[in-house]
Design an enzyme around this catalytic site. Structure first.
Site, short mmCIF file in Angstrom:
data_model
loop_
_atom_site.label_atom_id
_atom_site.label_comp_id
_atom_site.label_asym_id
_atom_site.label_seq_id
_atom_site.Cartn_x
_atom_site.Cartn_y
_atom_site.Cartn_z
N GLY A 1 36.62 43.28 35.50
CA GLY A 1 36.65 43.07 33.96
C GLY A 1 38.09 43.49 33.31
O GLY A 1 38.29 43.26 32.34
N LYS A 2 38.84 43.93 34.32
CA LYS A 2 40.31 44.57 33.72
C LYS A 2 41.21 43.38 33.32
O LYS A 2 41.61 43.56 32.05
CB LYS A 2 40.98 45.49 34.89
CG LYS A 2 40.17 46.30 35.63
CD LYS A 2 40.78 46.95 36.66
CE LYS A 2 41.14 46.15 37.79
NZ LYS A 2 40.07 45.60 38.82
N THR A 3 41.53 42.34 34.06
CA THR A 3 42.27 41.30 33.26
C THR A 3 41.78 40.66 32.24
O THR A 3 42.37 40.39 31.35
CB THR A 3 42.54 40.35 34.50
OG1 THR A 3 43.23 41.08 35.71
CG2 THR A 3 43.43 39.34 34.10
N GLU B 1 49.42 45.52 37.23
CA GLU B 1 49.68 45.86 38.70
C GLU B 1 51.12 45.11 39.16
O GLU B 1 51.20 44.54 40.18
CB GLU B 1 48.66 45.49 39.80
CG GLU B 1 48.67 45.94 41.04
CD GLU B 1 48.69 47.60 41.16
OE1 GLU B 1 49.82 48.09 41.05
OE2 GLU B 1 47.43 48.02 40.89
N GLY C 1 39.43 50.08 38.97
CA GLY C 1 38.10 49.61 39.26
C GLY C 1 38.23 48.40 40.35
O GLY C 1 39.23 47.77 40.78
N PRO C 2 36.95 47.94 40.91
CA PRO C 2 36.95 46.97 41.99
C PRO C 2 37.46 45.48 41.41
O PRO C 2 37.53 45.24 40.28
CB PRO C 2 35.45 46.70 42.56
CG PRO C 2 34.96 48.13 42.24
CD PRO C 2 35.67 48.42 40.80
N SER C 3 37.96 44.65 42.22
CA SER C 3 38.19 43.49 41.59
C SER C 3 36.90 42.67 41.26
O SER C 3 35.72 42.77 41.91
CB SER C 3 38.69 42.29 43.04
OG SER C 3 39.87 43.04 43.60
N GLY C 4 37.17 42.09 39.93
CA GLY C 4 36.15 41.37 39.32
C GLY C 4 35.34 42.26 38.30
O GLY C 4 34.32 42.00 37.63
#
Length: 595
Positions: free
Chosen positions: A389-391, A513, A384-387
């Protein structure tokens, strides 16, 4: 009313030292021995006055060389005893100061490493380091030196006043009458010293923070040719600290000078009255000399107490900062009743209606109603795009934070019912930007499992495709890697981090990543090591390049803190417009780069 408030502040500030002195009580035997030595030296020092009287009355006045020799011999014995007592007192009190300082440093550091990560978002690392080093060093000086001086001076003051009264009552009244006059500047300037001392400590912390940030990012500073600006900015910070320190020094100097001036003026008046009495035959010259000796001793004790009082005011500011830090409670606590993990659970991880906001950004939701189950041995990709919520999912899974809503379970046990240390032992993390420590290769790889043998470390390095380049370093595995591994390339650092994760042998692998910032050759080696590491493990991968996760068992598409879609690559291409658009953009860029 303002005066009352100031007095209350002084009392409250000095009370901050009481918890610090509680550390001293852990060494009662050493403290008792130091106090005995202190009492001994005080008694010998007070006895010297009588030795002076004996020398003058029995030697000089009587005109007897034999009596003079005996008197001098007595003084020499007293001086020898004083030297022995002083050595013992100084050694024991200095030992206590160093020992307690080390204990405080350990407790503060233990507190820091156990605090929740959000605490470090709100507090500067440089200031925390200042508390750990500068403040504890100041307290070491107080306990090891100033505290001893204060006790000794207090004993000498009381003993000296008693000996003054015993020697001559009239002259004693002159000295005692001057005490309030000497105390007034101490009380007045002491308040100013305390305030300026805290400001001085804060300004030093600002300098440490600023310098640490610049040194840590020195390549950026030099790349943008900002050396001149940073020199000027740091110079201004240093000058600001100097100005505060100058005011503090001025106030302390005035405090000490006033105490000495008034004390010795009182002694001068006493000498005039006493000298007149000697001339009139009321007292002997030896009595006057002994009285002057005790009066000087009392005056010096007053001056020392005035100086130490300023130091105590300064130390109180440091103690307050340390106590505040040690009083902080971690928001991530070990539960009183622990849950048991089910090693046979089909789902290793389960997010149920999880919503979360970072404490530093309470109005900005990072995750919204996350429902996700991850089965044992599966490879799950978060895209998904940066921001998106993955991290944040990774951080919640390691229990760096607790969600405001919902529940996360690991091996069928709620995370909030597990010991965070036990939970994290089951996970291995390979971040996008690997963190290495200022040590050798052995230490950095063994960080995954400190008890590992040399053979196990080398085996992990080989699996991580790191053994070859490590063997070529000047000292092999003993090579010092510099601060944050600065002596290695990005790909080499990543492979060291992978070797660390391989050595830990975790149940769940979290990859953030891990190959995105590498060149083609380094990526080839790292990807080969990752494939080795992922075998037979539950793996979560944060991926920005979709080409690296097309073969994942499940791809979770996230956007703005929510899960938009799940499935494999082909399913998401058909069902999700966002995933299709991201895929087309990335593969188009790849094709253009190849052409």
């Amino acid at each position: 009313m303002p005066e009352i408030k100031d007095d209350e502040k002084v009392k409250k500030s000095l009370k901050n030292l009481l918890p610090i002195f509680a550390f001293v009580l852990s060494y009662k035997k050493m403290l008792a021995a130091a106090l005995i030595a202190l009492l001994f030296t005080a008694a010998v020092s007070l006895s010297l006055g009588q030795g002076v009287r004996l020398v003058i009355d029995s030697g000089f006045v009587e005109g007897s060389k034999a009596q003079l020799a005996n008197a001098i011999g007595v003084i020499i014995v007293m001086i020898a005893l004083l030297a022995i007592g002083t050595f013992t007192r100084f050694y024991l009190m200095s030992w206590l100061g160093e020992r307690v300082s080390a204990d405080i440093r350990k407790k503060v550091f233990n507190q820091l490493v156990s605090l929740h990560p959000s605490y470090f978002e709100e507090n500067r690392s440089g200031e925390l380091m200042s508390r750990l080093t500068t403040d504890t060093t100041l307290l070491q000086s107080i306990i090891g030196s100033s505290f001893s001086m204060a006790l000794r001076s207090a004993l000498m003051l009381v003993g000296g006043l008693i000996m003054l009264l015993v020697t001559n009552l009239k002259l004693s009244l002159i000295v005692i009458g001057s005490v309030p006059v000497v105390l007034l500047p101490m009380m007045f300037y002491g308040k100013k010293v305390r305030t300026l001392a805290k400001k001085s400590q804060d300004s030093i912390a600002d300098i440490s923070t600023y310098a640490g940030e610049i040194i840590q990012n020195i390549k950026v500073v030099q790349s943008y040719t900002h050396e001149t600006q940073e020199k000027a900015a740091f110079g201004q910070e240093a000058e600001n600290a100097f100005e505060v320190a100058k005011k503090r020094i001025k106030q302390r100097s005035v405090l000490i000078a006033a105490a000495i001036l008034l004390s010795y003026c009182a002694i001068s008046v006493m000498l005039w009255v006493g000298g007149s009495d000697v001339l009139d035959g009321v007292i002997t010259a030896g009595e006057l000399a002994a009285f002057v000796f005790y009066a000087i001793m009392v005056a010096m004790s007053f001056a020392t107490i005035a100086e130490v009082y300023g130091e105590l005011q300064r130390a109180a500011g440091s103690a307050e900062r340390l106590i505040d830090l040690m009083a902080v409670e971690s928001e991530i606590r070990v539960p009183l009743k622990l849950a048991t993990m089910d090693s046979q659970a089909k789902e290793v991880i389960r997010f149920s209606a999880v919503s979360f906001r970072y404490p530093s950004r309470p109005d900005d939701p990072a995750l919204i109603n996350i429902d996700l189950g991850i089965e044992k041995g599966k490879v799950i990709a978060l895209v998904g795009p940066s921001g998106a919520g993955k991290t944040t999912l990774f951080e919640l899974l390691q229990r760096f934070y607790d969600p405001q809503d919902g529940e996360i379970r690991f091996n069928n046990a709620p995370l909030t019912k597990l010991n965070p240390t036990d939970l994290r032992k089951h996970m291995g993390v390979v971040p996008q930007h690997p963190i290495l420590f200022s040590s050798d290769v052995w230490h950095n790889i063994r960080y995954g499992r400190p008890e590992a043998t040399r053979e196990e470390v080398i085996a992990a390095a080989k699996k991580a495709h790191a053994h070859e380049f490590v063997s070529m370093l000047p000292d092999g595995y003993d090579s010092f890697l510099g601060e944050q591994g600065v002596r290695l390339s990005g790909g080499q650092k990543q492979r060291i981090a992978l070797a660390r994760a391989i050595l830990k042998d975790p149940e769940v692998l979290l990859l953030d990543e891990a190959t995105s910032a590498l060149d083609a050759e380094s990526e080839h080696h790292v990807q080969a090591a990752l494939n080795e590491l992922m075998k037979g493990r539950t793996t979560l991968i944060i991926a920005h390049r979709l080409a690296t996760v097309v073969h994942a068992d499940q791809i979770v598409l996230m956007d703005k803190g929510a899960i938009i879609a799940t499935g494999n690559h082909n399913q998401l291409i058909k069902e999700s417009a966002l995933y299709k658009r991201l895929s087309e953009l990335q593969f188009k860029r790849t094709n253009e780069a190849i052409e």
